[in-house]
Design a protein around this motif. Structure first.
Motif, PDB file in Angstrom:
ATOM      1  N   ASN A  41     133.337  31.488  40.584  1.00 20.23           N
ATOM      2  CA  ASN A  41     133.227  29.937  40.761  1.00 20.23           C
ATOM      3  C   ASN A  41     131.689  29.345  40.736  1.00 20.23           C
ATOM      4  O   ASN A  41     131.029  29.630  41.809  1.00 20.23           O
ATOM      5  N   THR A  43     127.979  27.701  41.036  1.00 25.55           N
ATOM      6  CA  THR A  43     127.900  26.733  42.067  1.00 25.55           C
ATOM      7  C   THR A  43     127.313  25.379  41.366  1.00 25.55           C
ATOM      8  O   THR A  43     127.054  24.610  41.886  1.00 25.55           O
ATOM      9  N   LEU A  64     131.336  24.956  33.609  1.00 29.22           N
ATOM     10  CA  LEU A  64     132.405  24.213  34.307  1.00 29.22           C
ATOM     11  C   LEU A  64     133.872  24.763  33.433  1.00 29.22           C
ATOM     12  O   LEU A  64     134.765  24.505  34.241  1.00 29.22           O
ATOM     13  N   LYS A  67     134.589  27.460  35.916  1.00 28.95           N
ATOM     14  CA  LYS A  67     134.829  26.791  37.403  1.00 28.95           C
ATOM     15  C   LYS A  67     136.423  26.440  37.252  1.00 28.95           C
ATOM     16  O   LYS A  67     136.983  26.642  38.070  1.00 28.95           O
ATOM     17  N   HIS A  70     138.737  29.284  37.207  1.00 26.99           N
ATOM     18  CA  HIS A  70     138.786  29.809  38.692  1.00 26.99           C
ATOM     19  C   HIS A  70     139.816  28.864  39.516  1.00 26.99           C
ATOM     20  O   HIS A  70     140.460  29.280  40.417  1.00 26.99           O
ATOM     21  N   GLU A  81     135.538  20.111  46.223  1.00 33.13           N
ATOM     22  CA  GLU A  81     134.207  20.933  46.435  1.00 33.13           C
ATOM     23  C   GLU A  81     133.197  19.830  46.854  1.00 33.13           C
ATOM     24  O   GLU A  81     132.938  18.974  46.221  1.00 33.13           O
TER      25      GLU A  81
END
Length: 284
Positions: A41, A43, A64, A67, A70, A81
């Motif tokens: 994932n 940051t 992305l 992400k 995930h 988030e």
């Protein structure tokens, strides 16, 4: 597909506490803050911030997409988030990857934000914390959690040495301008809920109103206002006279277009808003 919620905000603006509020109160929700230890994932800090500045959108898309993949593998119907990375990197391509995204806009007194961020980075410099800086394409060392300093808002200050407080004040102004531009460009006002920090985060009615706005279900009948607030030990949030002086110096030189947003919602009724009016800046 999950309902994905990101935050529009700067650091030191209640993001850790927001995560705990969702975790403690929202049913079927997976919460992350800065997912450094959530393998797979990204940051969106560090070099992703530099890529956003340099316009390397393909790299941001790759991160992305990783992400998104995930997030889809995680349990739960909702993903929050609370990281402040969104308006530093991800915003450049996020609507493509998360077309149904929702947003929480956290607004805190900018002088308190700048004071707190300056303290945090100053502490890291003093104790030489490793892995908190990276080398950019410009050959300079950059703080992993911050803008590059090459953004247009910093141009008038290239020939002078800004204090950390002044630097982070400019970053806060840039981030809030990005928030308003992002919402307007993608017509996302109807998917964004604004909270004033700390008052709204400590108001169960206001928090419940946000959950209703997003059509989220409570874990229990009563809102639990519990969670870590990520305070800095031995540090006072009280704004000092020298902070106000340094603020006035910056506002006297920053381009007026960056201050235009503060005469409109959601800033117009903020107690600190007068600091950003040209009349008050001149008076100082």
């Amino acid at each position: 597909m999950k309902l994905v919620i990101f935050t529009l905000t700067s650091a030191r603006s209640g993001t850790v506490y927001l995560r705990h509020l969702f975790q403690n109160n929202v049913r079927d929700c997976i919460c992350r803050h800065e997912p450094f230890f959530d393998w797979g994932n990204p940051t969106m800090f560090g070099r992703a911030i530099y890529d956003a500045h340099a316009g390397r959108l393909d790299r941001l898309r790759q991160l992305l997409l990783k992400k998104r993949n995930h997030i889809e593998r995680l349990p739960g119907r909702i993903y929050l988030e609370s990281s402040h990375a969104f308006l530093k990197s991800a915003y450049r391509v996020a609507p493509e990857i998360f077309p149904e995204l929702r947003l929480v806009h956290l607004i805190r007194d900018p002088l308190k934000v700048a004071r707190s961020e300056a303290y945090r980075e100053g502490w890291r410099r003093r104790v030489h914390v490793p892995f908190h800086y990276y080398r950019g394409d410009d050959g300079r060392r950059h703080f992993v959690w911050s803008l590059t300093g090459n953004e247009e808002i910093f141009e008038p200050f290239k020939r002078r040495q800004l204090t950390l407080f002044q630097w982070y004040l400019l970053e806060w102004i840039e981030i809030e301008n990005r928030a308003m531009s992002f919402l307007e460009e993608h017509q996302l006002h109807s998917r964004c809920y604004t909270l004033q920090v700390p008052t709204d985060l400590n108001d169960p009615k206001r928090f419940k109103a946000m959950l209703d706005f997003f059509d989220l279900n409570l874990l229990q009948p009563q809102i639990r206002l519990q969670g870590r607030k990520n305070r800095s030990l031995g540090y006072s949030t009280k704004v000092k006279s020298e902070d106000e002086t340094e603020c006035a110096e910056v506002l006297a030189e920053v381009s007026p277009r960056y201050l235009e947003i503060f005469v409109h919602e959601p800033y117009v009724n903020c107690a600190w808003r007068k600091v950003f009016s040209r009349e008050d800046v001149k008076a100082l």
